[in-house]
Motif scaffolding. Structure first.
Motif, mmCIF file in Angstrom:
data_model
loop_
_atom_site.group_PDB
_atom_site.id
_atom_site.type_symbol
_atom_site.label_atom_id
_atom_site.label_comp_id
_atom_site.label_asym_id
_atom_site.label_seq_id
_atom_site.Cartn_x
_atom_site.Cartn_y
_atom_site.Cartn_z
ATOM 1 N N TRP A 47 -0.730 5.300 4.689
ATOM 2 C CA TRP A 47 -1.301 4.023 4.232
ATOM 3 C C TRP A 47 -0.238 3.148 3.586
ATOM 4 C CZ3 TRP A 47 -1.905 1.312 -0.289
ATOM 5 C CH2 TRP A 47 -2.888 0.315 -0.321
ATOM 6 N N VAL A 48 0.612 3.769 2.755
ATOM 7 C CA VAL A 48 1.705 3.021 2.113
ATOM 8 C C VAL A 48 2.677 2.480 3.155
ATOM 9 C CG1 VAL A 48 3.708 3.237 0.587
ATOM 10 C CG2 VAL A 48 1.519 4.257 -0.073
ATOM 11 N N SER A 49 2.958 3.295 4.162
ATOM 12 C CA SER A 49 3.836 2.849 5.239
ATOM 13 C C SER A 49 3.239 1.652 5.970
ATOM 14 C CB SER A 49 4.086 4.006 6.208
ATOM 15 O OG SER A 49 4.910 3.589 7.280
ATOM 16 N N ASP A 68 -5.532 -1.118 11.098
ATOM 17 C CA ASP A 68 -6.489 -0.017 11.345
ATOM 18 C C ASP A 68 -6.289 1.119 10.344
ATOM 19 O OD1 ASP A 68 -7.638 -1.352 13.442
ATOM 20 O OD2 ASP A 68 -6.406 -0.361 14.991
ATOM 21 N N ILE A 69 -5.039 1.426 10.054
ATOM 22 C CA ILE A 69 -4.745 2.502 9.091
ATOM 23 C C ILE A 69 -5.249 2.138 7.703
ATOM 24 C CG2 ILE A 69 -2.888 3.741 7.927
ATOM 25 C CD1 ILE A 69 -1.284 3.560 10.531
ATOM 26 N N ILE A 70 -5.017 0.888 7.299
ATOM 27 C CA ILE A 70 -5.443 0.446 5.961
ATOM 28 C C ILE A 70 -6.963 0.462 5.848
ATOM 29 C CG2 ILE A 70 -5.517 -1.544 4.411
ATOM 30 C CD1 ILE A 70 -2.665 -2.211 5.401
ATOM 31 N N ARG A 71 -7.638 -0.020 6.894
ATOM 32 C CA ARG A 71 -9.101 -0.054 6.860
ATOM 33 C C ARG A 71 -9.712 1.350 6.895
ATOM 34 N NH1 ARG A 71 -8.540 -4.720 10.342
ATOM 35 N NH2 ARG A 71 -8.678 -3.310 12.146
ATOM 36 N N SER A 72 -9.005 2.306 7.489
ATOM 37 C CA SER A 72 -9.560 3.659 7.636
ATOM 38 C C SER A 72 -9.637 4.419 6.306
ATOM 39 C CB SER A 72 -8.723 4.466 8.635
ATOM 40 O OG SER A 72 -7.418 4.689 8.126
ATOM 41 N N ASN A 73 -8.824 4.006 5.337
ATOM 42 C CA ASN A 73 -8.828 4.715 4.045
ATOM 43 C C ASN A 73 -9.817 4.038 3.106
ATOM 44 O OD1 ASN A 73 -8.278 6.327 1.908
ATOM 45 N ND2 ASN A 73 -6.297 5.399 1.423
ATOM 46 N N GLY A 74 -11.000 4.560 3.074
ATOM 47 C CA GLY A 74 -12.031 3.942 2.242
ATOM 48 C C GLY A 74 -12.573 4.846 1.177
ATOM 49 N N SER A 75 -11.856 5.948 0.826
ATOM 50 C CA SER A 75 -12.383 6.908 -0.141
ATOM 51 C C SER A 75 -11.476 7.124 -1.339
ATOM 52 C CB SER A 75 -12.661 8.253 0.555
ATOM 53 O OG SER A 75 -11.472 8.750 1.144
ATOM 54 N N ASN A 76 -10.170 7.205 -1.146
ATOM 55 C CA ASN A 76 -9.268 7.479 -2.273
ATOM 56 C C ASN A 76 -9.084 6.241 -3.151
ATOM 57 O OD1 ASN A 76 -8.263 9.437 0.016
ATOM 58 N ND2 ASN A 76 -7.584 10.313 -1.926
ATOM 59 N N PRO A 77 -9.365 6.335 -4.437
ATOM 60 C CA PRO A 77 -9.075 5.210 -5.333
ATOM 61 C C PRO A 77 -7.563 5.052 -5.513
ATOM 62 C CG PRO A 77 -9.818 7.106 -6.589
ATOM 63 C CD PRO A 77 -9.979 7.468 -5.151
ATOM 64 N N MET A 78 -7.085 3.804 -5.525
ATOM 65 C CA MET A 78 -5.646 3.540 -5.597
ATOM 66 C C MET A 78 -5.371 2.423 -6.583
ATOM 67 S SD MET A 78 -4.719 3.610 -1.554
ATOM 68 C CE MET A 78 -6.189 2.690 -1.148
ATOM 69 N N ILE A 79 -4.217 2.518 -7.245
ATOM 70 C CA ILE A 79 -3.739 1.462 -8.138
ATOM 71 C C ILE A 79 -2.266 1.213 -7.841
ATOM 72 C CG2 ILE A 79 -3.231 0.848 -10.535
ATOM 73 C CD1 ILE A 79 -5.713 2.334 -11.389
ATOM 74 N N GLU A 80 -1.924 -0.034 -7.627
ATOM 75 C CA GLU A 80 -0.559 -0.425 -7.321
ATOM 76 C C GLU A 80 0.081 -1.032 -8.566
ATOM 77 O OE1 GLU A 80 1.796 -3.717 -4.545
ATOM 78 O OE2 GLU A 80 -0.251 -3.090 -4.021
ATOM 79 N N VAL A 81 1.254 -0.524 -8.952
ATOM 80 C CA VAL A 81 1.961 -1.022 -10.130
ATOM 81 C C VAL A 81 3.408 -1.327 -9.761
ATOM 82 C CG1 VAL A 81 0.499 0.314 -11.704
ATOM 83 C CG2 VAL A 81 2.664 1.289 -10.908
#
Length: 384
Positions: A47-49, A68-81
Motif C-alpha cells: 500500500w505504501v509503495s 486498486d491497491i489503495i482501495r483494497s485496503n479497507g481494514s487496517n487503521p493507518m496514520i501518516e506522520v
C-alpha cells in the motif's frame, strides 16, 4: 492392578491429553497469528509503495493498479506522520476519533507499540512514516487464545466440581451404609439384653441395679436409633429446644468426672422449633465430649441458649487448649482430628446433623490458644 488404580491412571491420562491438546491449539493459534501479521505487513508495504507511486506519478504513469491497491485496503487503521511525528493524514479510523486530536494522538501512540512503521520516501530529504494498527480480524485472533484458556478453566472447574460432588456422594453413601450396618449389628445383642432384663426383674434383683441397667439399655437404643437415621430423611417435630438440650446436658453431667464444672443457662420458657430430638441430643453430646477432650477432662464447660426474633442459638464454651484460627473450618471436615486415637467424625457428623438435617448453622465464633473455645449452633424459627 486394581480397578481403582486403573481408573486413576485413566483419569490422569485424560487430563494430560487435554492439556496437550490445549497447548497444541494455543501454539497453532500463535503461529497463525504471526503468519497473518506478516501478511498484513506485506500488504501495508504494498500500500505504501502504491502511495509513493501516486505521489511521484506524472501524466504518463499508469495509476490504475496503485489505485486498486489503495482501495483494497479497507481494514487496517493507518496514520501518516512526517519526520517530526506530526500527524498529516489518517485512514480507516473512526470519524469520532479522527476528529478529536487528543484521541487521535492516543491511537497513534498505541499504533507505535503494535507495529514498526513503514518509511515512504518522497524526495531526497523528505519522507513520511506510516504507522498502522492490526486489522479487526487479527485483533479477534489475538484474543482467541485468552478466550480458549478461560473456556478450559471453566470446563476444568465444572469437571472438578462434578468429581468432588461424586466423591462426596460416594462417601455419604459409605457413611450411611456403615451407620445402618452398625445399628443392625447393635440391634441383635440389644434385643437379647432387653430379654435378660425382664428375667432379672422376675428374679427380684435390687431395683436400683435394674434401673441403672435399664438406663444403659435405653442409651443403647438411642445410639442405635441415631445410627439408623444417618442417610435417611429425619422426621422433624416441634419440640422445646431448651428442654431437649437440658436433658442431654444433665445426662452427660451425671456421667462425667467431677473435675469438669458444668454450667447451663437458658430461657425459663419453652422455645419450640422443628427438629429431631434424637439427632439433636447427638449434636449436644458430640459438642460436649469434644469440649471435655479439649480440656483433658478438667475445666469449665458452659452451655448457653439465647434467642432473638428469627433465630435460637446454643453456645458451648470450654476452657480447653483452643483452636488456631486457620483450623476454624477444618475441624468440621471428615477425618480431621488432633487426637492420637480419633477418627475425626464427631464434629463432621454434627455439622451434617445441624446443617443438612435441620437447616441450621454451626461454626467456631471464638477461640484462644490455651484459654478455650466457643462453638455456636443456630437454628431458624421456622413453622412446619
Amino acid at each position: 492392578m486394581q480397578f481403582s488404580e486403573k481408573r486413576n491412571i485413566t483419569r490422569w491420562f485424560i487430563i494430560l491429553a487435554s492439556f496437550l491438546i490445549v497447548i497444541i491449539i494455543l501454539w497453532n493459534t500463535y503461529v497463525f497469528f504471526q503468519i497473518f501479521k506478516n501478511d498484513e505487513r506485506k500488504k501495508m508495504e504494498l500500500w505504501v509503495s502504491a502511495q509513493k507511486t501516486l505521489a511521484n506519478a506524472d501524466e504518463n504513469t499508469d495509476v490504475d493498479l496503485p489505485f486498486d491497491i489503495i482501495r483494497s485496503n479497507g481494514s487496517n487503521p493507518m496514520i501518516e506522520v512526517n519526520s517530526e511525528e506530526i500527524i498529516l493524514n489518517n485512514n480507516n479510523i473512526d470519524p469520532e476519533i479522527a476528529g478529536d486530536s487528543i484521541q487521535l494522538r492516543r491511537l497513534f501512540e498505541k499504533m507505535k507499540s503494535e507495529n514498526q512503521p513503514i518509511k515512504m520516501a518522497l524526495s531526497n530529504n523528505d519522507y513520511r512514516l506510516i504507522y498502522y494498527g492490526n486489522s479487526p480480524l487479527l485483533n479477534k485472533l489475538k484474543y482467541y487464545p485468552i478466550a480458549l484458556v478461560l473456556i478450559i478453566i471453566l470446563f476444568g472447574a465444572v469437571v472438578y466440581n462434578f468429581y468432588r460432588a461424586t466423591k462426596m456422594a460416594t462417601q455419604n453413601k459409605l457413611w450411611a451404609g456403615m451407620a445402618k450396618e452398625t445399628a443392625h449389628q447393635i440391634g441383635t445383642p440389644l434385643s437379647s439384653l432387653i430379654g435378660w432384663l425382664e428375667i432379672l426383674k422376675l428374679e427380684h434383683i435390687e431395683p436400683t441395679t435394674i434401673q441403672e441397667i435399664e438406663k444403659d439399655i435405653n442409651r443403647l437404643q438411642t445410639i442405635t436409633d441415631r445410627f439408623s437415621k444417618i442417610g435417611s430423611e429425619p422426621v422433624l417435630e416441634r419440640v422445646d429446644i431448651v428442654e431437649e438440650t437440658k436433658n442431654s446436658f444433665d445426662y452427660l453431667q451425671s456421667r462425667t468426672s467431677n473435675h469438669v464444672d458444668f454450667f447451663f443457662k437458658g430461657p425459663k420458657y419453652p422455645i419450640l422449633i422443628p427438629m429431631n430430638p434424637i439427632l439433636h441430643s447427638w449434636t449436644i453430646e458430640n459438642l460436649v465430649k469434644n469440649a471435655i477432650d479439649a480440656m483433658k477432662g478438667k475445666g469449665k464447660l458452659e452451655i448457653i441458649i439465647s434467642e432473638d426474633k428469627n433465630k435460637v442459638r446454643i453456645r458451648v464454651t470450654d476452657t480447653g487448649k483452643g483452636i488456631p484460627k486457620n483450623q476454624f473450618n477444618k475441624i468440621f471436615e471428615p477425618g480431621f482430628t488432633t487426637k492420637k486415637r480419633g477418627w475425626g467424625l464427631g464434629l463432621s457428623l454434627t455439622k451434617r446433623i445441624v446443617q443438612e438435617y435441620h437447616k441450621g448453622n454451626i461454626r467456631v465464633i471464638h477461640s484462644e490458644i490455651g484459654k478455650g473455645t466457643t462453638i455456636q449452633v443456630s437454628y431458624k424459627k421456622e413453622v412446619l
